[in-house]
Scaffold this motif. Sequence first.
Motif, mmCIF file in Angstrom:
data_model
loop_
_atom_site.group_PDB
_atom_site.id
_atom_site.type_symbol
_atom_site.label_atom_id
_atom_site.label_comp_id
_atom_site.label_asym_id
_atom_site.label_seq_id
_atom_site.Cartn_x
_atom_site.Cartn_y
_atom_site.Cartn_z
ATOM 1 N N ASN A 1 -5.270 -0.852 10.001
ATOM 2 C CA ASN A 1 -4.743 0.321 8.771
ATOM 3 C C ASN A 1 -4.076 -0.335 7.790
ATOM 4 O O ASN A 1 -3.323 -1.191 8.052
ATOM 5 C CB ASN A 1 -4.129 1.364 9.670
ATOM 6 N N ASP B 1 -7.852 -2.756 6.364
ATOM 7 C CA ASP B 1 -8.207 -1.558 6.840
ATOM 8 C C ASP B 1 -9.695 -1.667 7.126
ATOM 9 O O ASP B 1 -10.620 -1.986 6.520
ATOM 10 C CB ASP B 1 -8.111 -0.375 6.157
ATOM 11 N N LYS C 1 -11.642 7.005 14.001
ATOM 12 C CA LYS C 1 -10.021 6.874 14.166
ATOM 13 C C LYS C 1 -9.417 8.063 13.381
ATOM 14 O O LYS C 1 -8.243 8.437 13.838
ATOM 15 C CB LYS C 1 -9.574 5.411 13.600
ATOM 16 N N VAL C 2 -9.844 8.331 12.222
ATOM 17 C CA VAL C 2 -9.113 9.296 11.370
ATOM 18 C C VAL C 2 -9.629 11.031 11.986
ATOM 19 O O VAL C 2 -8.488 11.550 12.189
ATOM 20 C CB VAL C 2 -9.422 9.064 9.843
ATOM 21 N N MET D 1 -5.869 8.719 4.082
ATOM 22 C CA MET D 1 -7.067 8.488 4.327
ATOM 23 C C MET D 1 -7.852 9.637 4.207
ATOM 24 O O MET D 1 -9.299 9.478 3.506
ATOM 25 C CB MET D 1 -7.487 7.609 5.689
ATOM 26 N N TYR E 1 -0.962 8.544 7.679
ATOM 27 C CA TYR E 1 -2.156 7.612 7.204
ATOM 28 C C TYR E 1 -3.298 8.456 7.565
ATOM 29 O O TYR E 1 -4.048 8.284 6.752
ATOM 30 C CB TYR E 1 -1.991 6.462 8.236
ATOM 31 N N CYS E 2 -3.378 9.171 8.382
ATOM 32 C CA CYS E 2 -4.667 10.161 8.477
ATOM 33 C C CYS E 2 -4.960 11.203 7.579
ATOM 34 O O CYS E 2 -5.694 11.272 6.935
ATOM 35 C CB CYS E 2 -4.706 10.945 9.908
#
Length: 181
Positions: A3, A138, A159-160, A104, A100-101
């Motif tokens: 990430n 990433d 992942k997100v 993103m 982060y999520c």
Amino acid sequence: MRNTTVAALVYEFLFDVYWQIDAGRPHNDWLPDEHGVMREAFYHMHMSCWEWSTSVLEEVGAIKTLQMHPNRSSPYSYPLMTLDECRVADFSEFETFDNYCYAMFTFRQLIDQTSAREDEVNLAVRSPQFLEAVASKDDVFPVEDIDCVKFRRDRFEEKVMTRWRDPMQRRIFQRKDGAQK
């Protein structure tokens, strides 16, 4: 799982604000801030990609919303930081996987808004730091060459969006301690 940092995404958001301000000249509005100083305003046009990115930037202290009406949210803001200041700023208090999520998810909206080809990042509107600070760090962004970076929707979903849909309790961008600014 690789990430990029939340700080690198914050920088991309601020770069985008400056890019939009520069691209909008000479049609930008100049509006007074809380002290009556005229500021060249960024207008997010009520588009979610810019509404979300400006909310992140406001939370970290990189921009400030210009309040036009006391009880309504304003679509106008102005930068409080230069890009150089943002590049070296300490955003460690925001470095969480949930942030982060959130960042993103927001960045994907910007990519979708600015890319002519599906699943390809328009490098012409990304910062000069994007390749090193975001794409190479990433696994959502496979770098095919210096002129072509892809956006892997399958990896993004895995992942997100898995985190976004299930265990992420609150979909807000906030400091590690949970305190809002």
